[in-house]
Design a protein around this motif. Structure first.
Motif, PDB file in Angstrom:
ATOM      1  N   ARG A  72      -1.612  -2.371   3.179  1.00  0.00           N
ATOM      2  CA  ARG A  72      -1.490  -3.277   4.331  1.00  0.00           C
ATOM      3  C   ARG A  72      -2.813  -3.977   4.510  1.00  0.00           C
ATOM      4  O   ARG A  72      -3.825  -3.332   4.784  1.00  0.00           O
ATOM      5  CB  ARG A  72      -1.137  -2.451   5.561  1.00  0.00           C
ATOM      6  N   GLU A  73      -2.833  -5.288   4.331  1.00  0.00           N
ATOM      7  CA  GLU A  73      -4.068  -6.068   4.448  1.00  0.00           C
ATOM      8  C   GLU A  73      -3.980  -6.959   5.680  1.00  0.00           C
ATOM      9  O   GLU A  73      -3.186  -7.887   5.718  1.00  0.00           O
ATOM     10  CB  GLU A  73      -4.270  -6.938   3.210  1.00  0.00           C
ATOM     11  N   VAL A  74      -4.796  -6.667   6.661  1.00  0.00           N
ATOM     12  CA  VAL A  74      -4.811  -7.441   7.900  1.00  0.00           C
ATOM     13  C   VAL A  74      -5.781  -8.607   7.734  1.00  0.00           C
ATOM     14  O   VAL A  74      -6.929  -8.413   7.317  1.00  0.00           O
ATOM     15  CB  VAL A  74      -5.212  -6.563   9.097  1.00  0.00           C
ATOM     16  N   SER A  75      -5.322  -9.812   8.044  1.00  0.00           N
ATOM     17  CA  SER A  75      -6.179 -10.986   7.963  1.00  0.00           C
ATOM     18  C   SER A  75      -7.128 -11.005   9.151  1.00  0.00           C
ATOM     19  O   SER A  75      -6.736 -10.719  10.279  1.00  0.00           O
ATOM     20  CB  SER A  75      -5.338 -12.262   7.960  1.00  0.00           C
ATOM     21  N   GLN A  82      -0.645  -8.953   5.291  1.00  0.00           N
ATOM     22  CA  GLN A  82       0.056  -8.850   4.020  1.00  0.00           C
ATOM     23  C   GLN A  82       0.518  -7.407   3.849  1.00  0.00           C
ATOM     24  O   GLN A  82      -0.267  -6.479   4.017  1.00  0.00           O
ATOM     25  CB  GLN A  82      -0.863  -9.201   2.850  1.00  0.00           C
ATOM     26  N   ILE A  83       1.777  -7.225   3.520  1.00  0.00           N
ATOM     27  CA  ILE A  83       2.351  -5.905   3.301  1.00  0.00           C
ATOM     28  C   ILE A  83       2.749  -5.799   1.831  1.00  0.00           C
ATOM     29  O   ILE A  83       3.391  -6.689   1.292  1.00  0.00           O
ATOM     30  CB  ILE A  83       3.593  -5.670   4.188  1.00  0.00           C
ATOM     31  N   HIS A  84       2.363  -4.695   1.203  1.00  0.00           N
ATOM     32  CA  HIS A  84       2.765  -4.392  -0.167  1.00  0.00           C
ATOM     33  C   HIS A  84       3.706  -3.198  -0.097  1.00  0.00           C
ATOM     34  O   HIS A  84       3.329  -2.132   0.387  1.00  0.00           O
ATOM     35  CB  HIS A  84       1.560  -4.053  -1.039  1.00  0.00           C
ATOM     36  N   LEU A  85       4.915  -3.381  -0.587  1.00  0.00           N
ATOM     37  CA  LEU A  85       5.942  -2.351  -0.532  1.00  0.00           C
ATOM     38  C   LEU A  85       6.391  -2.034  -1.956  1.00  0.00           C
ATOM     39  O   LEU A  85       6.725  -2.948  -2.706  1.00  0.00           O
ATOM     40  CB  LEU A  85       7.122  -2.866   0.298  1.00  0.00           C
ATOM     41  N   ILE A  86       6.368  -0.775  -2.329  1.00  0.00           N
ATOM     42  CA  ILE A  86       6.859  -0.350  -3.639  1.00  0.00           C
ATOM     43  C   ILE A  86       8.294   0.115  -3.431  1.00  0.00           C
ATOM     44  O   ILE A  86       8.533   1.097  -2.730  1.00  0.00           O
ATOM     45  CB  ILE A  86       6.010   0.793  -4.235  1.00  0.00           C
ATOM     46  N   GLY A  87       9.239  -0.617  -4.001  1.00  0.00           N
ATOM     47  CA  GLY A  87      10.651  -0.330  -3.809  1.00  0.00           C
ATOM     48  C   GLY A  87      11.119   0.885  -4.563  1.00  0.00           C
ATOM     49  O   GLY A  87      10.420   1.436  -5.419  1.00  0.00           O
ATOM     50  N   SER A  88      12.339   1.307  -4.245  1.00  0.00           N
ATOM     51  CA  SER A  88      12.911   2.466  -4.920  1.00  0.00           C
ATOM     52  C   SER A  88      13.207   2.163  -6.389  1.00  0.00           C
ATOM     53  O   SER A  88      13.368   3.076  -7.191  1.00  0.00           O
ATOM     54  CB  SER A  88      14.187   2.907  -4.199  1.00  0.00           C
ATOM     55  N   ASP A  89      13.251   0.880  -6.750  1.00  0.00           N
ATOM     56  CA  ASP A  89      13.459   0.475  -8.140  1.00  0.00           C
ATOM     57  C   ASP A  89      12.126   0.210  -8.846  1.00  0.00           C
ATOM     58  O   ASP A  89      12.100  -0.422  -9.898  1.00  0.00           O
ATOM     59  CB  ASP A  89      14.348  -0.759  -8.203  1.00  0.00           C
ATOM     60  N   ASP A  90      11.020   0.689  -8.271  1.00  0.00           N
ATOM     61  CA  ASP A  90       9.651   0.541  -8.790  1.00  0.00           C
ATOM     62  C   ASP A  90       9.181  -0.912  -8.875  1.00  0.00           C
ATOM     63  O   ASP A  90       8.238  -1.208  -9.598  1.00  0.00           O
ATOM     64  CB  ASP A  90       9.494   1.217 -10.164  1.00  0.00           C
ATOM     65  N   ARG A  91       9.813  -1.808  -8.141  1.00  0.00           N
ATOM     66  CA  ARG A  91       9.316  -3.178  -8.023  1.00  0.00           C
ATOM     67  C   ARG A  91       8.359  -3.232  -6.848  1.00  0.00           C
ATOM     68  O   ARG A  91       8.531  -2.527  -5.851  1.00  0.00           O
ATOM     69  CB  ARG A  91      10.462  -4.158  -7.751  1.00  0.00           C
ATOM     70  N   TYR A  93       6.953  -5.399  -3.838  1.00  0.00           N
ATOM     71  CA  TYR A  93       7.267  -6.524  -2.977  1.00  0.00           C
ATOM     72  C   TYR A  93       6.052  -6.813  -2.116  1.00  0.00           C
ATOM     73  O   TYR A  93       5.420  -5.902  -1.610  1.00  0.00           O
ATOM     74  CB  TYR A  93       8.467  -6.215  -2.081  1.00  0.00           C
ATOM     75  N   GLN A  94       5.776  -8.084  -1.949  1.00  0.00           N
ATOM     76  CA  GLN A  94       4.653  -8.499  -1.106  1.00  0.00           C
ATOM     77  C   GLN A  94       5.176  -9.550  -0.146  1.00  0.00           C
ATOM     78  O   GLN A  94       5.822 -10.508  -0.553  1.00  0.00           O
ATOM     79  CB  GLN A  94       3.535  -9.066  -1.965  1.00  0.00           C
ATOM     80  N   PHE A  95       4.903  -9.352   1.136  1.00  0.00           N
ATOM     81  CA  PHE A  95       5.353 -10.320   2.127  1.00  0.00           C
ATOM     82  C   PHE A  95       4.375 -10.357   3.291  1.00  0.00           C
ATOM     83  O   PHE A  95       3.532  -9.485   3.453  1.00  0.00           O
ATOM     84  CB  PHE A  95       6.777 -10.012   2.607  1.00  0.00           C
ATOM     85  N   THR A  96       4.516 -11.389   4.093  1.00  0.00           N
ATOM     86  CA  THR A  96       3.632 -11.634   5.225  1.00  0.00           C
ATOM     87  C   THR A  96       4.398 -11.399   6.520  1.00  0.00           C
ATOM     88  O   THR A  96       5.530 -11.856   6.664  1.00  0.00           O
ATOM     89  CB  THR A  96       3.117 -13.088   5.189  1.00  0.00           C
ATOM     90  N   THR A  97       3.785 -10.675   7.449  1.00  0.00           N
ATOM     91  CA  THR A  97       4.380 -10.448   8.765  1.00  0.00           C
ATOM     92  C   THR A  97       3.330 -10.702   9.846  1.00  0.00           C
ATOM     93  O   THR A  97       2.152 -10.861   9.562  1.00  0.00           O
ATOM     94  CB  THR A  97       4.899  -9.005   8.917  1.00  0.00           C
ATOM     95  N   ASP A  98       3.781 -10.687  11.082  1.00  0.00           N
ATOM     96  CA  ASP A  98       2.862 -10.757  12.209  1.00  0.00           C
ATOM     97  C   ASP A  98       2.062  -9.467  12.292  1.00  0.00           C
ATOM     98  O   ASP A  98       2.491  -8.427  11.806  1.00  0.00           O
ATOM     99  CB  ASP A  98       3.626 -10.929  13.525  1.00  0.00           C
ATOM    100  N   LYS A  99       0.918  -9.539  12.960  1.00  0.00           N
ATOM    101  CA  LYS A  99       0.116  -8.322  13.151  1.00  0.00           C
ATOM    102  C   LYS A  99       0.808  -7.335  14.082  1.00  0.00           C
ATOM    103  O   LYS A  99       0.482  -6.159  14.086  1.00  0.00           O
ATOM    104  CB  LYS A  99      -1.259  -8.676  13.722  1.00  0.00           C
ATOM    105  N   SER A 100       1.780  -7.810  14.849  1.00  0.00           N
ATOM    106  CA  SER A 100       2.475  -6.912  15.772  1.00  0.00           C
ATOM    107  C   SER A 100       3.420  -5.954  15.051  1.00  0.00           C
ATOM    108  O   SER A 100       3.835  -4.947  15.621  1.00  0.00           O
ATOM    109  CB  SER A 100       3.255  -7.731  16.797  1.00  0.00           C
ATOM    110  N   VAL A 101       3.772  -6.250  13.805  1.00  0.00           N
ATOM    111  CA  VAL A 101       4.623  -5.355  13.020  1.00  0.00           C
ATOM    112  C   VAL A 101       3.753  -4.207  12.515  1.00  0.00           C
ATOM    113  O   VAL A 101       2.836  -4.404  11.727  1.00  0.00           O
ATOM    114  CB  VAL A 101       5.281  -6.112  11.841  1.00  0.00           C
ATOM    115  N   LYS A 102       4.014  -3.015  12.996  1.00  0.00           N
ATOM    116  CA  LYS A 102       3.175  -1.853  12.675  1.00  0.00           C
ATOM    117  C   LYS A 102       3.828  -1.014  11.590  1.00  0.00           C
ATOM    118  O   LYS A 102       4.672  -0.166  11.859  1.00  0.00           O
ATOM    119  CB  LYS A 102       2.931  -1.000  13.923  1.00  0.00           C
TER     120      LYS A 102
END
Length: 144
Positions: A72-75, A82-91, A93-102
């Motif tokens: 989790r990289e906070v700007s 920026q959130i980095h998520l390792i899926g159950s299929d070993d992919r 995923y990188q996506f951007t959310t608000d800082k309020s998403v904990k």
């Protein structure tokens, strides 16, 4: 219906209902036509959003991703992270959310995204496409 999407639908409906209720009561007591009109307009907009979200949920027009949060990289100067998520299929995923998403690093989540008409990567790249998330457990899945 997934619990995070149901709670979002209920919250949107409650906002619209109470806005119309209190706006109309106060507008009628004070004979303020502008307040009465504005509360009805806000209630109508909330109703349209509820119908749209209900249609999205029941048509299955959302993308579900499960995995654990690896980073989790906070700007510093932006209201995003920026959130980095390792899926159950070993992919990864990188996506951007608000800082309020904990989201906590190392915890396992199920994320719900609005499907983009273009492709899957764009659905998760846009901040507005995150519909909700739920934590499944704090234990990372074992890799065989």
């Amino acid at each position: 219906m997934p619990k995070p999407l149901l709670s979002k639908l209920v919250a949107q409906a409650a906002i619209g209902f109470f806005c119309v209720l209190f706006g109309c009561i106060i507008g009628l007591q004070t004979k303020d036509k502008i307040l009465l009109f504005m509360s009805l307009v806000i209630g109508a907009c909330c109703l349209i959003r509820c119908i749209s979200l209900h249609h999205l949920i029941h048509s299955g027009s959302y993308l579900t991703v499960e995995g654990y949060c690896s980073k989790r990289e906070v700007s510093a100067f932006k209201k995003t992270q920026q959130i980095h998520l390792i899926g159950s299929d070993d992919r990864e995923y990188q996506f951007t959310t608000d800082k309020s998403v904990k989201l906590l690093q190392g915890h396992y989540y199920r994320m719900y995204f609005r499907k983009s008409p273009y492709n899957e990567e764009e659905s998760m790249g846009l901040n507005d496409n995150l519909l909700g998330f739920e934590e499944l457990s704090s234990i990372t899945p074992s890799k065989d």
